[in-house]
Each structure stands twice: as C-alpha cells, then as structure tokens.
Design a protein around this motif. Structure first.
Motif, PDB file in Angstrom:
ATOM      1  N   VAL A  19       0.857  -1.182   0.000  1.00 57.70           N
ATOM      2  CA  VAL A  19       0.000   0.000   0.000  1.00 57.70           C
ATOM      3  C   VAL A  19       0.895   1.233   0.000  1.00 57.70           C
ATOM      4  O   VAL A  19       1.850   1.322   0.777  1.00 57.70           O
ATOM      5  CB  VAL A  19      -0.923   0.015   1.237  1.00 57.70           C
ATOM      6  N   ILE A  20       0.593   2.189  -0.866  1.00 60.70           N
ATOM      7  CA  ILE A  20       1.323   3.453  -0.910  1.00 60.70           C
ATOM      8  C   ILE A  20       0.511   4.501  -0.158  1.00 60.70           C
ATOM      9  O   ILE A  20      -0.682   4.678  -0.415  1.00 60.70           O
ATOM     10  CB  ILE A  20       1.554   3.923  -2.359  1.00 60.70           C
ATOM     11  N   THR A  21       1.166   5.183   0.770  1.00 59.32           N
ATOM     12  CA  THR A  21       0.472   6.195   1.561  1.00 59.32           C
ATOM     13  C   THR A  21       1.419   7.345   1.870  1.00 59.32           C
ATOM     14  O   THR A  21       2.632   7.248   1.655  1.00 59.32           O
ATOM     15  CB  THR A  21      -0.084   5.576   2.862  1.00 59.32           C
ATOM     16  N   THR A  22       0.870   8.430   2.361  1.00 58.42           N
ATOM     17  CA  THR A  22       1.667   9.603   2.711  1.00 58.42           C
ATOM     18  C   THR A  22       2.582   9.297   3.893  1.00 58.42           C
ATOM     19  O   THR A  22       2.173   8.655   4.862  1.00 58.42           O
ATOM     20  CB  THR A  22       0.740  10.779   3.066  1.00 58.42           C
ATOM     21  N   MET A  23       3.832   9.740   3.814  1.00 57.35           N
ATOM     22  CA  MET A  23       4.776   9.556   4.912  1.00 57.35           C
ATOM     23  C   MET A  23       4.331  10.392   6.114  1.00 57.35           C
ATOM     24  O   MET A  23       4.044  11.579   5.986  1.00 57.35           O
ATOM     25  CB  MET A  23       6.183   9.972   4.476  1.00 57.35           C
ATOM     26  N   ARG A  24       4.291   9.734   7.274  1.00 51.36           N
ATOM     27  CA  ARG A  24       3.946  10.403   8.524  1.00 51.36           C
ATOM     28  C   ARG A  24       5.075  10.207   9.531  1.00 51.36           C
ATOM     29  O   ARG A  24       5.953   9.368   9.342  1.00 51.36           O
ATOM     30  CB  ARG A  24       2.643   9.835   9.101  1.00 51.36           C
ATOM     31  N   LEU A  32      14.256   5.664   8.308  1.00 55.26           N
ATOM     32  CA  LEU A  32      15.679   5.835   8.605  1.00 55.26           C
ATOM     33  C   LEU A  32      16.437   4.516   8.504  1.00 55.26           C
ATOM     34  O   LEU A  32      17.593   4.486   8.061  1.00 55.26           O
ATOM     35  CB  LEU A  32      15.854   6.432   9.996  1.00 55.26           C
ATOM     36  N   ARG A  33      15.797   3.424   8.904  1.00 56.05           N
ATOM     37  CA  ARG A  33      16.437   2.110   8.798  1.00 56.05           C
ATOM     38  C   ARG A  33      16.754   1.788   7.335  1.00 56.05           C
ATOM     39  O   ARG A  33      17.857   1.323   7.009  1.00 56.05           O
ATOM     40  CB  ARG A  33      15.509   1.044   9.391  1.00 56.05           C
ATOM     41  N   ILE A  34      15.808   2.045   6.451  1.00 59.22           N
ATOM     42  CA  ILE A  34      16.038   1.804   5.026  1.00 59.22           C
ATOM     43  C   ILE A  34      17.072   2.777   4.477  1.00 59.22           C
ATOM     44  O   ILE A  34      17.945   2.407   3.688  1.00 59.22           O
ATOM     45  CB  ILE A  34      14.713   1.910   4.248  1.00 59.22           C
ATOM     46  N   GLU A  35      16.992   4.028   4.899  1.00 63.27           N
ATOM     47  CA  GLU A  35      17.944   5.041   4.448  1.00 63.27           C
ATOM     48  C   GLU A  35      19.374   4.643   4.796  1.00 63.27           C
ATOM     49  O   GLU A  35      20.298   4.796   3.983  1.00 63.27           O
ATOM     50  CB  GLU A  35      17.588   6.393   5.080  1.00 63.27           C
ATOM     51  N   GLU A  36      19.579   4.099   5.997  1.00 64.38           N
ATOM     52  CA  GLU A  36      20.913   3.669   6.411  1.00 64.38           C
ATOM     53  C   GLU A  36      21.419   2.510   5.546  1.00 64.38           C
ATOM     54  O   GLU A  36      22.615   2.396   5.286  1.00 64.38           O
ATOM     55  CB  GLU A  36      20.894   3.241   7.885  1.00 64.38           C
ATOM     56  N   SER A  44      19.407  12.549   7.875  1.00 59.84           N
ATOM     57  CA  SER A  44      19.178  12.446   9.314  1.00 59.84           C
ATOM     58  C   SER A  44      17.686  12.511   9.612  1.00 59.84           C
ATOM     59  O   SER A  44      16.869  12.904   8.765  1.00 59.84           O
ATOM     60  CB  SER A  44      19.882  13.595  10.038  1.00 59.84           C
ATOM     61  N   LEU A  45      17.336  12.154  10.844  1.00 58.38           N
ATOM     62  CA  LEU A  45      15.954  12.289  11.285  1.00 58.38           C
ATOM     63  C   LEU A  45      15.497  13.741  11.169  1.00 58.38           C
ATOM     64  O   LEU A  45      14.383  14.023  10.706  1.00 58.38           O
ATOM     65  CB  LEU A  45      15.819  11.809  12.730  1.00 58.38           C
ATOM     66  N   GLY A  46      16.358  14.664  11.566  1.00 58.43           N
ATOM     67  CA  GLY A  46      15.997  16.076  11.496  1.00 58.43           C
ATOM     68  C   GLY A  46      15.699  16.530  10.081  1.00 58.43           C
ATOM     69  O   GLY A  46      14.767  17.318   9.855  1.00 58.43           O
ATOM     70  N   LEU A  47      16.472  16.032   9.118  1.00 54.23           N
ATOM     71  CA  LEU A  47      16.244  16.422   7.730  1.00 54.23           C
ATOM     72  C   LEU A  47      14.920  15.864   7.226  1.00 54.23           C
ATOM     73  O   LEU A  47      14.146  16.574   6.563  1.00 54.23           O
ATOM     74  CB  LEU A  47      17.398  15.939   6.855  1.00 54.23           C
ATOM     75  N   PHE A  48      14.632  14.599   7.547  1.00 55.39           N
ATOM     76  CA  PHE A  48      13.345  14.038   7.135  1.00 55.39           C
ATOM     77  C   PHE A  48      12.186  14.802   7.771  1.00 55.39           C
ATOM     78  O   PHE A  48      11.188  15.106   7.107  1.00 55.39           O
ATOM     79  CB  PHE A  48      13.259  12.557   7.511  1.00 55.39           C
ATOM     80  N   ALA A  50      12.118  17.894   8.735  1.00 53.35           N
ATOM     81  CA  ALA A  50      12.000  19.197   8.082  1.00 53.35           C
ATOM     82  C   ALA A  50      11.348  19.069   6.712  1.00 53.35           C
ATOM     83  O   ALA A  50      10.500  19.889   6.334  1.00 53.35           O
ATOM     84  CB  ALA A  50      13.381  19.839   7.958  1.00 53.35           C
ATOM     85  N   GLU A  51      11.729  18.036   5.968  1.00 53.98           N
ATOM     86  CA  GLU A  51      11.194  17.862   4.621  1.00 53.98           C
ATOM     87  C   GLU A  51       9.694  17.576   4.632  1.00 53.98           C
ATOM     88  O   GLU A  51       8.935  18.156   3.858  1.00 53.98           O
ATOM     89  CB  GLU A  51      11.939  16.729   3.909  1.00 53.98           C
ATOM     90  N   VAL A  52       9.255  16.661   5.495  1.00 53.13           N
ATOM     91  CA  VAL A  52       7.841  16.285   5.463  1.00 53.13           C
ATOM     92  C   VAL A  52       6.942  17.410   5.962  1.00 53.13           C
ATOM     93  O   VAL A  52       5.738  17.416   5.678  1.00 53.13           O
ATOM     94  CB  VAL A  52       7.579  14.991   6.267  1.00 53.13           C
ATOM     95  N   ARG A  53       7.519  18.378   6.668  1.00 56.25           N
ATOM     96  CA  ARG A  53       6.720  19.499   7.174  1.00 56.25           C
ATOM     97  C   ARG A  53       6.641  20.657   6.185  1.00 56.25           C
ATOM     98  O   ARG A  53       5.812  21.548   6.340  1.00 56.25           O
ATOM     99  CB  ARG A  53       7.320  20.008   8.490  1.00 56.25           C
TER     100      ARG A  53
END
Length: 203
Positions: A19-24, A32-36, A44-48, A50-53
């Motif tokens: 299922v494709i859904t909006t990132m929350r 972050l696990r996949i990103e690593e 970083s968590l902070g960058l994600f 900031a981006e989603v907001r």
C-alpha cells in the motif's frame, strides 16, 4: 538521492499487499532504517522531519502489512517536479515496490501542475536507471562528483511533457504490468487536513 535497487530480487508471492500512503512521523524510524541501508550519505531524522513538514513537498511510503518497505519524495518548483529520493529495503525488494512509488509520485506531480520531472542518480546505478527509463526519463546532464563515499558523478535525468495523454498512457501501461493491483491509501492526507496530531504519530 537514495539508492533504488532492483525490483526483482524477492518473489512477488512473498510480499503482503503493498500500500502506498503519505509519509507520517510514525513511519520515520523505519524510513531511517532503510535510508541507512541504501545510502552512503544517509539523511538524518531532522532532515526528514524538516522535509515532510515543508510546503511544496510530497513524501510517500510503501507498506507491506505494517512494515515500511520503501519510500520516495518529491518537491515542486514552478511547473516542475524534482524527485529527491527513492529507496526500497534491500531485504524486501520485489512486488515492483519502486515502480509503485514512482507511479504514485509522478501522478501526484502531474496533478500538482508539473509538466516536467527531474532527478539525479548515480551513474553506476543500473537498476535505478532501468526503472527511470521505463518512466520516460532520459539523461540531460552530469553533476561531477555529486555523490560521496564513494565519489561519483550524478546523471541528471528529465521526463518532459508528463502532463500529456501520451504520458498518461505510459503510466497506465506500466501499472497494468504490475503483478498485483496498485493500492493507494489517502487516509493520512485526510487526517492531516483534520489537524490529526494523535499520539500514534509520535516518534
């Protein structure tokens, strides 16, 4: 840009429906696990956060059951979409997860008014290049030494005239080749519009 690996490593039957859904916010630990796993210079968590907001951004996750198995992002700039990241969990590749994310992302860009979409990709990333070619992306330039660890050039790809019936037909043809239906859950958008800040979204 995060790595897109092959969609064909895991047999389709081994995946629960995707299922494709909006990132929350509640998705970000697994994102972050996949990103690593997939990026040599992970966000970083902070960058994600900031981006989603931010406005003019579109971030999606692919869920297999309750597990995040991929994600993708897009920003909008005056009639154009810029894909910022696409990544699929290396342990869960299969079921055309990257294809599903790209289908939804490109359609969102078109609905937003984009007539062209661009992205950068490592020059050596053959699986990602093959995926993007299916979506009509073609090289238009090179960014020297854009990527680090290891240092490598980025190919700048563009897909033009994405707001035309011909491109809509291309997307429909790609979707028809999926082994299982494309499933989109927009409930996250509904929650956001209603000011949903429930505890289940806390990190």
């Amino acid at each position: 840009m995060a790595t897109v690996a092959s969609d064909r490593k895991l047999d389709d039957a081994q995946l629960e429906p995707v299922v494709i859904t909006t990132m929350r916010r509640r998705h970000l630990r697994n994102v972050l696990r996949i990103e690593e796993k997939t990026s040599t210079t992970p966000w970083s968590l902070g960058l994600f956060l900031a981006e989603v907001r931010r406005e003019e951004r579109e971030y999606l996750v692919a869920l297999s059951g309750s597990q995040v198995v991929g994600f993708a992002g897009l920003l909008y700039v005056v009639g154009e979409g810029h894909i910022t990241t696409v990544a699929v969990d290396p342990e869960m590749q299969g079921g055309r997860i990257g294809t599903r994310l790209m289908l939804v992302l490109t359609r969102r860009a078109i609905a937003h008014g984009s007539d062209s979409i661009t992205l950068e990709v490592r020059a050596s990333n053959a699986p990602a290049l093959a995926l993007y070619r299916r979506f009509g992306f073609a090289p238009a330039g090179v960014r020297k030494d854009y990527y680090k660890d290891p240092t490598e050039d980025a190919l700048v790809l563009w897909a033009h005239d994405v707001d035309t019936p011909a491109y809509a037909d291309r997307l429909s043809a790609i979707e028809m080749q999926l082994p299982t239906p494309l499933v989109l859950d927009d409930s996250a958008n509904t929650d956001a519009s209603n000011g949903d800040t429930t505890e289940r979204d806390a990190l």
